[in-house]
Scaffold this motif. Structure first.
Motif, PDB file in Angstrom:
ATOM      1  N   MET A 336       0.838  -1.200   0.000  1.00 43.00           N
ATOM      2  CA  MET A 336       0.000   0.000   0.000  1.00 43.00           C
ATOM      3  C   MET A 336       0.876   1.254   0.000  1.00 43.00           C
ATOM      4  O   MET A 336       1.979   1.252   0.544  1.00 43.00           O
ATOM      5  N   ALA A 337       0.369   2.313  -0.647  1.00 41.67           N
ATOM      6  CA  ALA A 337       1.104   3.586  -0.656  1.00 41.67           C
ATOM      7  C   ALA A 337       1.062   4.241   0.721  1.00 41.67           C
ATOM      8  O   ALA A 337       1.943   5.035   1.064  1.00 41.67           O
ATOM      9  N   GLN A 338       0.022   3.931   1.523  1.00 35.82           N
ATOM     10  CA  GLN A 338      -0.104   4.493   2.865  1.00 35.82           C
ATOM     11  C   GLN A 338       0.359   3.477   3.905  1.00 35.82           C
ATOM     12  O   GLN A 338       0.291   2.269   3.698  1.00 35.82           O
ATOM     13  N   GLY A 339       0.806   4.018   5.005  1.00 34.74           N
ATOM     14  CA  GLY A 339       1.060   3.153   6.140  1.00 34.74           C
ATOM     15  C   GLY A 339      -0.262   2.721   6.769  1.00 34.74           C
ATOM     16  O   GLY A 339      -1.234   3.484   6.779  1.00 34.74           O
ATOM     17  N   LEU A 340      -0.312   1.486   7.280  1.00 32.23           N
ATOM     18  CA  LEU A 340      -1.555   0.937   7.823  1.00 32.23           C
ATOM     19  C   LEU A 340      -1.280   0.337   9.195  1.00 32.23           C
ATOM     20  O   LEU A 340      -0.301  -0.394   9.390  1.00 32.23           O
ATOM     21  N   SER A 341      -2.173   0.647  10.139  1.00 33.17           N
ATOM     22  CA  SER A 341      -2.121   0.003  11.456  1.00 33.17           C
ATOM     23  C   SER A 341      -3.543  -0.274  11.908  1.00 33.17           C
ATOM     24  O   SER A 341      -4.398   0.610  11.840  1.00 33.17           O
ATOM     25  N   LEU A 342      -3.808  -1.535  12.343  1.00 33.19           N
ATOM     26  CA  LEU A 342      -5.154  -1.972  12.738  1.00 33.19           C
ATOM     27  C   LEU A 342      -5.136  -2.346  14.212  1.00 33.19           C
ATOM     28  O   LEU A 342      -4.266  -3.097  14.661  1.00 33.19           O
ATOM     29  N   PHE A 343      -6.103  -1.792  14.965  1.00 34.56           N
ATOM     30  CA  PHE A 343      -6.191  -2.028  16.409  1.00 34.56           C
ATOM     31  C   PHE A 343      -7.533  -2.683  16.725  1.00 34.56           C
ATOM     32  O   PHE A 343      -8.552  -2.388  16.075  1.00 34.56           O
ATOM     33  N   ASP A 344      -7.513  -3.568  17.746  1.00 31.75           N
ATOM     34  CA  ASP A 344      -8.782  -4.182  18.163  1.00 31.75           C
ATOM     35  C   ASP A 344      -9.471  -3.292  19.183  1.00 31.75           C
ATOM     36  O   ASP A 344      -9.002  -2.185  19.499  1.00 31.75           O
ATOM     37  N   ALA A 345     -10.594  -3.772  19.704  1.00 33.65           N
ATOM     38  CA  ALA A 345     -11.408  -2.946  20.603  1.00 33.65           C
ATOM     39  C   ALA A 345     -10.673  -2.612  21.892  1.00 33.65           C
ATOM     40  O   ALA A 345     -10.975  -1.592  22.537  1.00 33.65           O
ATOM     41  N   SER A 346      -9.726  -3.443  22.287  1.00 32.81           N
ATOM     42  CA  SER A 346      -8.983  -3.169  23.522  1.00 32.81           C
ATOM     43  C   SER A 346      -7.775  -2.269  23.284  1.00 32.81           C
ATOM     44  O   SER A 346      -7.031  -1.972  24.220  1.00 32.81           O
ATOM     45  N   GLY A 347      -7.555  -1.827  22.026  1.00 29.60           N
ATOM     46  CA  GLY A 347      -6.450  -0.930  21.734  1.00 29.60           C
ATOM     47  C   GLY A 347      -5.145  -1.621  21.442  1.00 29.60           C
ATOM     48  O   GLY A 347      -4.084  -0.981  21.499  1.00 29.60           O
ATOM     49  N   ARG A 348      -5.192  -2.950  21.136  1.00 29.13           N
ATOM     50  CA  ARG A 348      -3.967  -3.662  20.817  1.00 29.13           C
ATOM     51  C   ARG A 348      -3.761  -3.717  19.300  1.00 29.13           C
ATOM     52  O   ARG A 348      -4.719  -3.839  18.528  1.00 29.13           O
ATOM     53  N   LEU A 349      -2.511  -3.672  18.886  1.00 34.53           N
ATOM     54  CA  LEU A 349      -2.167  -3.694  17.466  1.00 34.53           C
ATOM     55  C   LEU A 349      -2.401  -5.085  16.900  1.00 34.53           C
ATOM     56  O   LEU A 349      -1.886  -6.068  17.430  1.00 34.53           O
ATOM     57  N   LEU A 350      -3.222  -5.167  15.839  1.00 37.95           N
ATOM     58  CA  LEU A 350      -3.445  -6.426  15.155  1.00 37.95           C
ATOM     59  C   LEU A 350      -2.605  -6.545  13.884  1.00 37.95           C
ATOM     60  O   LEU A 350      -2.123  -7.620  13.558  1.00 37.95           O
ATOM     61  N   LEU A 351      -2.446  -5.450  13.182  1.00 33.88           N
ATOM     62  CA  LEU A 351      -1.828  -5.506  11.849  1.00 33.88           C
ATOM     63  C   LEU A 351      -1.106  -4.202  11.554  1.00 33.88           C
ATOM     64  O   LEU A 351      -1.555  -3.128  11.941  1.00 33.88           O
ATOM     65  N   HIS A 352       0.000  -4.301  10.882  1.00 36.01           N
ATOM     66  CA  HIS A 352       0.677  -3.129  10.333  1.00 36.01           C
ATOM     67  C   HIS A 352       1.402  -3.557   9.061  1.00 36.01           C
ATOM     68  O   HIS A 352       1.621  -4.761   8.834  1.00 36.01           O
ATOM     69  N   ARG A 368       5.383  -5.379  17.075  1.00 30.59           N
ATOM     70  CA  ARG A 368       4.782  -6.706  17.036  1.00 30.59           C
ATOM     71  C   ARG A 368       3.295  -6.599  17.308  1.00 30.59           C
ATOM     72  O   ARG A 368       2.838  -5.695  18.023  1.00 30.59           O
ATOM     73  N   PRO A 369       2.501  -7.547  16.749  1.00 26.74           N
ATOM     74  CA  PRO A 369       1.072  -7.562  17.096  1.00 26.74           C
ATOM     75  C   PRO A 369       0.902  -7.710  18.590  1.00 26.74           C
ATOM     76  O   PRO A 369       1.668  -8.423  19.257  1.00 26.74           O
ATOM     77  N   GLY A 370      -0.088  -7.028  19.138  1.00 26.59           N
ATOM     78  CA  GLY A 370      -0.342  -7.065  20.563  1.00 26.59           C
ATOM     79  C   GLY A 370       0.130  -5.831  21.291  1.00 26.59           C
ATOM     80  O   GLY A 370      -0.232  -5.601  22.460  1.00 26.59           O
ATOM     81  N   LEU A 371       0.922  -4.981  20.665  1.00 26.14           N
ATOM     82  CA  LEU A 371       1.371  -3.756  21.309  1.00 26.14           C
ATOM     83  C   LEU A 371       0.211  -2.802  21.497  1.00 26.14           C
ATOM     84  O   LEU A 371      -0.697  -2.716  20.665  1.00 26.14           O
ATOM     85  N   ARG A 372       0.237  -2.063  22.620  1.00 23.83           N
ATOM     86  CA  ARG A 372      -0.748  -1.026  22.857  1.00 23.83           C
ATOM     87  C   ARG A 372      -0.241   0.316  22.320  1.00 23.83           C
ATOM     88  O   ARG A 372       0.936   0.459  21.985  1.00 23.83           O
ATOM     89  N   GLY A 373      -1.156   1.294  22.256  1.00 22.94           N
ATOM     90  CA  GLY A 373      -0.782   2.613  21.767  1.00 22.94           C
ATOM     91  C   GLY A 373       0.345   3.230  22.558  1.00 22.94           C
ATOM     92  O   GLY A 373       1.252   3.873  21.997  1.00 22.94           O
TER      93      GLY A 373
END
Length: 882
Positions: A336-352, A368-373
């Motif tokens: 992707m031309a843009q950077g992407l970061s996906l978080f679940d409802a608890s605020g943990r990183l699922l995807l980048h 790593r997946p599972g990191l918080r903000g």
């Protein structure tokens, strides 16, 4: 790392059935095969109908295009013929003269020949050649109808036989009227069929295409491909009849020319009784469809075979796709031309993705997946990012995680990142990180272009008006603001002689120098062209600023190797003394600038109330000048041009005089520029030309008359035609007329100027170059342009006898003229010493007070009758305006 994060995501999206029923696959194959067969049949039928419809639309558009082209051509021909007829009517009675043939030949162009008949039907002139052949059409019913008093539409073409060549042709016929409005003759213009055929052959429709032109009565005018035997025949009762019944018809008809069935589109011209028919054979149109039919059948069979293969492979591929789909998602996200970061409802990183890491320059092993903000904020700190960015990121990710929003942040290295957060269903959110540095720069550039001049970088007119308005609003009691309008003197000459790139560089240098002269509180803008404006917030030292600006501009500029020393005229208006409104102050600064330029340029003027009065006086003079032109309230005086060898009058220069009933004689230096500014110079110049030729025809045959021509008047393409008409009406021989032009005219529009000069020379008129040596003289245009005489300016004659005078310059001019077989004439000769020296230098003609001032026609006649001009010159040196 992105793949690990994605695998931890919603797995249900990636699951598929493990087994596929064979019966379901067979049923799907039968349904797909049936659909392919039905679709192929529909496509075959639809492609045939679509091809026929497209052909009809293409033929209709072509017919409309041709009809509009013919309409425009006939409209132009009618205008051309009306102008030519008007010129001929002014030369009544019509005569078989070479000048008339030349006039017709100049107007002919490439569309048909002019033929001029008298009332008896005898051909008396033609554009085809000289002398004209002996042709008479007086017994022709068409000619009798043309010369009758019956009022017909002369703008419509008629299909008649060419009176000279004999073939059928369309012709425009104009009845000429004499002074009593009775018929004085007939002017026809035959339009050759080759023109229609040439235009038709340039249109590519196919080898089976045909284009035909009919009268609205069904008579064939021409056809392409050629069918010469049918020209002139009527097809109103053939299968083509339906094509002549309306302004635009599309029909299938059997062609009477080749017997084939054709799709034909007809279009009637808007203002002419002519129908254009464009056609193609049905077989020729469908030839492409037959080829397309085999393509469709082949594609359908291949598709059916491919469907079988696909269904065969489907079972094996479904299971394989589960694994491949994960890999594809990962590749898509990472690219992707843009950077992407996906978080679940608890605020943990699922995807980048990788782009996310690249933007913030984060190590892949640390994210790593599972990191918080908060964890990501710590990584940004370790990467050395600006604390402001870190705080914005924390606020955006941690505190306001549930809302849709976006913000921009500028990194320490100058990059700008747009971060957008979008909530997703079921909780959580997705963030995109886009680098928009270039977009921000482009936006900044657009904003700059909207408010600043692209060439110099100064504020433009829009920004200037806004700044001036703000400055006027900020004036306190006791304050005084100055507005300076600056115009670069003779900048146009720099463009004309050195080229626009040099002129642009000069403007940039001037802008830089103006900025260096100003204090921080001052404001400078470029208004356009060579005009600048300065707003001086404190006008206390405005005179000092003006002196500084003028001194700075007078210093030489090095522009592409050319040392240029410009100067400027400056107009100054003060606020609130001269006004508090933007438009009012601008108008008064402009009046002051006009006054500075009128007083010799290279100076400055403050606005004075009398300037407004002068502007109104100029407007009043312009109104009176318009009335004087309408009433022909002018006189022509003639100043003799004396041959130095014989002492006889070789000719005279016609000089315009305006005897105003209140003002007395108004100087030409005052009303001629005014006439050019308000658009009266052409009408006034035509009157002078007519009067001068009319007076000169009564002089001895050896004398010429010289008429000054304004550059505005000269640049009109119709000017040679008007000269020819004036000569024809007066009966003056063309070689006795001299037209005087200035050097400035030769510096502009070189190609068009050369064309007009050559047309005048073709008439036999002579060309004189006035005031030679005072402008930007160039030996190249003396060689290139057809010039017969060079007039040496009075400024050289005045210093001729001085010890360090202009004698060497005059000698050089005379030698240059002699080398090119050109006559030289000295202006403003006032003493016998000047005359004698000019004679020694080889000058051939002179004019000036030594011989005679400008005289009315009656006084000139007495002077000519008196014999040798030099013998009686002392008695004729009365004061007069030259």
């Amino acid at each position: 790392m992105a793949r690990v994060g994605w695998a931890a995501g919603p797995r249900g999206l990636l699951q598929g059935p493990r087994n596929v029923s064979l019966r379901w696959i067979v049923t799907s194959g039968i349904l797909l095969g049936t659909a392919i067969a039905l679709a192929s049949a529909w496509m075959i039928a639809d492609s045939r109908d679509r091809l026929l419809r497209n052909t009809e639309r293409e033929l209709g558009n072509t017919a409309l295009l041709l009809a509009r082209q013919f309409d425009r051509t006939f409209e132009a021909l009618n205008v051309d013929q009306s102008e030519t007829a008007a010129s001929l009517e002014q030369t009544y009675p019509l005569v078989n003269a070479l000048s008339t043939h030349t006039l017709l030949a100049l107007k002919t162009g490439e569309l048909g020949e002019f033929d001029l008949f008298d009332t008896a039907g005898t051909l008396i002139n033609s554009s085809r050649g000289w002398p004209v052949p002996g042709v008479a059409i007086g017994d022709d019913p068409n000619f009798q109808r043309w010369t009758s008093d019956y009022e017909r539409d002369e703008s419509q073409a008629e299909f008649v036989r060419d009176p000279i060549l004999g073939g059928w042709t369309l012709a425009l016929v104009k009845r000429l009227r004499g002074p009593t409005s009775k018929t004085a003759g007939v002017l026809t213009r035959a339009i050759p069929n080759a023109w229609y055929e040439g235009l038709a052959s340039s249109i590519v429709l196919g080898e089976d295409a045909a284009i035909a032109v009919f009268t609205n009565g069904g008579t064939l005018v021409t056809r392409w491909p050629r069918f010469s035997a049918a020209v002139g025949q009527n097809y109103l009762n053939s299968d083509l009849k339906t094509l002549f019944l309306g302004p635009g018809k599309i029909r299938r008809v059997v062609s009477p020319f080749d017997g084939s069935e054709r799709i034909s589109a007809a279009r009637t011209l808007g203002k002419q009784p002519i129908v254009v028919v464009v056609s193609r054979t049905v077989d020729g149109v469908l030839a492409a469809w037959w080829r397309e039919l085999w393509v469709i059948v082949s594609v359908a069979l291949a598709t059916a075979l491919a469907v079988g293969v696909v269904l065969f492979q489907l079972g094996r591929n479904i299971i394989r796709q589960q694994t491949d789909l994960r890999q594809r998602y990962s590749i898509a996200v990472d690219n992707m031309a843009q950077g992407l970061s996906l978080f679940d409802a608890s605020g943990r990183l699922l995807l980048h993705n990788q782009r996310y890491l690249d933007i913030y320059r984060l190590p892949a092993e640390a994210v790593r997946p599972g990191l918080r903000g908060a964890d990501i904020v710590e990584l940004l700190k370790q990467a050395g990012h600006d604390p402001h960015l870190i705080e914005e990121y924390r606020s955006f990710v941690v505190k306001n995680a549930g809302r849709r929003s976006s913000f921009e942040v500028e990194l320490a290295d100058g990059r700008t990142i747009l971060i957008t957060r979008e909530p997703i269903q079921g909780g959580g959110w997705v963030m995109t990180h886009e680098e928009i540095t270039e977009r921000k720069r482009a936006d900044s550039r657009i904003h700059h272009l909207a408010h600043f001049d692209d060439l110099t970088g100064l504020p433009n007119r829009s920004s200037f008006r806004a700044h001036l308005g703000d400055a006027l609003d900020a004036i306190e009691p006791g304050d005084q603001l100055a507005l300076l309008y600056i115009d670069i003197d003779e900048f146009k000459i720099v463009n004309d002689t050195l080229g626009h790139p040099v002129g642009d560089q000069l403007l940039r240098c001037i802008a830089e120098r103006l900025q260096r002269c100003l204090t921080p509180g001052d404001y400078v803008a470029r208004l356009g062209g060579d005009e600048f404006a300065v707003v001086m917030a404190d006008a206390t030292n405005v005179r000092d600023l003006v002196a500084t600006l003028q001194d700075a501009l007078r210093e030489s500029f090095d522009c592409a190797g050319h040392m240029i020393s410009p100067d400027a005229s400056i107009g100054i208006a003060l606020a609130p003394e001269h006004g508090r409104e933007v438009d009012e102050l601008i108008a008064k600064a402009d009046l002051a600038l006009y006054a500075a330029k009128s007083e010799g340029r290279r100076t400055y003027r403050f606005f004075m109330p009398e300037m407004d009065t002068k502007a109104k006086a100029r407007h009043e003079l312009a109104t009176e000048l318009k009335r004087a032109v309408a009433e022909r309230a002018f006189q022509l005086h003639f100043q003799p041009l004396v041959d130095l060898n014989s002492g006889a009058v070789a000719g005279c220069e016609a000089l315009l005089r305006w005897p105003h009933p209140v003002r007395g004689f108004v100087s030409p230096a005052e009303f001629i520029p005014l006439a050019e500014d308000i658009g009266l110079i052409e009408e006034l110049g035509e009157w002078v030309l007519e009067q001068a030729c009319g007076v000169a025809v009564g002089w001895p045959a050896a004398m010429t008359v010289a008429v000054n021509v304004s550059p505005i008047q000269f640049r009109r393409a119709t000017f040679p035609l008007k000269v020819a008409a004036a000569l024809a009406r007066s009966g003056l021989a063309a070689h006795r007329l001299e037209l005087e032009i200035t050097e400035a005219l030769l510096l502009q529009d070189t190609e068009s100027t050369l064309t007009i000069l050559n047309q005048l020379r073709a008439l036999g008129v002579k060309i004189a170059l006035d005031d030679f040596g005072t402008g930007y003289s160039s030996l190249s245009y003396l060689h290139r342009f057809p010039i017969d005489k060079i007039k040496i300016d009075k400024s050289f004659v005045d210093t001729l006898t001085d010890q360090a005078g202009s004698a060497p310059i005059v000698r050089a001019i005379v030698q240059i003229a002699a080398a090119g077989n050109k006559t030289t004439l000295a202006e403003g000769v006032e003493t016998a010493a000047q005359r004698d020296l000019l004679r020694q230098l080889g000058c051939q003609q002179m004019q000036g007070y030594l011989f005679s001032p400008a005289l009315p026609a009656e006084a000139l006649a007495r002077l000519i009758a008196g014999g040798d001009v030099e013998t009686n010159s002392a008695s004729r040196r009365a004061t007069s305006t030259v």
